[in-house]
Enzyme design. Structure first.
Site, PDB file in Angstrom:
ATOM      1  N   LYS A 116     -11.796  22.374  50.706  1.00 12.43           N
ATOM      2  CA  LYS A 116     -13.028  21.688  50.064  1.00 12.43           C
ATOM      3  C   LYS A 116     -14.485  22.790  50.423  1.00 12.43           C
ATOM      4  O   LYS A 116     -14.210  23.270  51.153  1.00 12.43           O
ATOM      5  CB  LYS A 116     -13.256  19.712  50.596  1.00 12.43           C
ATOM      6  N   SER A 138      -8.470  21.087  42.622  1.00 17.72           N
ATOM      7  CA  SER A 138      -9.256  19.738  42.932  1.00 17.72           C
ATOM      8  C   SER A 138     -10.611  20.458  43.340  1.00 17.72           C
ATOM      9  O   SER A 138     -11.916  20.257  43.363  1.00 17.72           O
ATOM     10  CB  SER A 138      -9.165  18.951  44.855  1.00 17.72           C
TER      11      SER A 138
END
Length: 197
Positions: free
Chosen positions: A94, A53
């Site tokens: 993230k 990711s």
């Protein structure tokens, strides 16, 4: 005094010196262990990144250093890489895109925050390699979360690999209190040692 008597006198001195050195060494080891525990427990820790990711910024299997103390003093900044508790069993890494009070939307692969376009330089390589459609699909905050702005005490996060990331588009806003810390650098494998910008 003969040689034999001298060596017998030196022997207790040697034992005493040895005991003293062992005590100093033991104290040193204890201090190092305590400092290591404090640094690891309260200041820094390391993580292994699983998944894709955050590619190309961070690759699957890389080990990273996370600064745990920074957000005790300051708030997260836009574009910081953060580790946070996503579930009871999983921590995610993230990038902070939206801060409290921000209105966010994407249009034609451009990030707009409070109606101002922002360059995401960290996506440049990924966008160049992406040859089909938009790299970040168009959306606005209200469509994704039901809110028009990022609420107080929360951040909005996205993975750098926008096509393959479970992030705020899926899990909603991240409470600031769930942030473990800021990812500062990759240290393993050694050929990939680098600081994150």
């Amino acid at each position: 005094m003969n040689t034999q008597e001298t060596s017998q006198l030196d022997n207790p001195k040697k034992k005493s010196l040895w005991k003293k050195n062992m005590w100093v060494f033991t104290k040193l080891v204890a201090v190092v262990l305590v400092v290591s525990f404090l640094v690891r427990g309260f200041l820094f820790t390391n993580y292994i990144v699983y998944g894709q990711s955050m590619m190309p910024t961070i690759h699957d299997g890389e080990r990273i250093i996370v600064n745990k103390i920074g957000y005790e003093i300051t708030e997260p900044n836009r574009f910081d890489l953060i580790i946070f508790h996503a579930t009871e069993d999983s921590d995610y890494i993230k990038r902070v895109i939206g801060l409290p009070g921000d209105e966010i939307y994407y249009d034609d692969d451009t990030l707009y925050i409070n109606d101002e376009a922002h360059d995401e330089h960290f996506l440049k390589v990924h966008k160049e390699d992406h040859d089909h459609g938009l790299f970040t699909e168009n959306f606005n905050l209200e469509e994704m979360t039901g809110e028009t702005t990022v609420p107080e005490g929360y951040v909005f996060v996205l993975g750098d690999n926008r096509q393959n990331s479970v992030d705020s588009r899926h899990i909603g806003f991240v409470p600031v209190e769930e942030i473990v810390g800021q990812a500062n650098m990759a240290f393993w494998p050694p050929k990939n040692i680098r600081f994150f910008k």
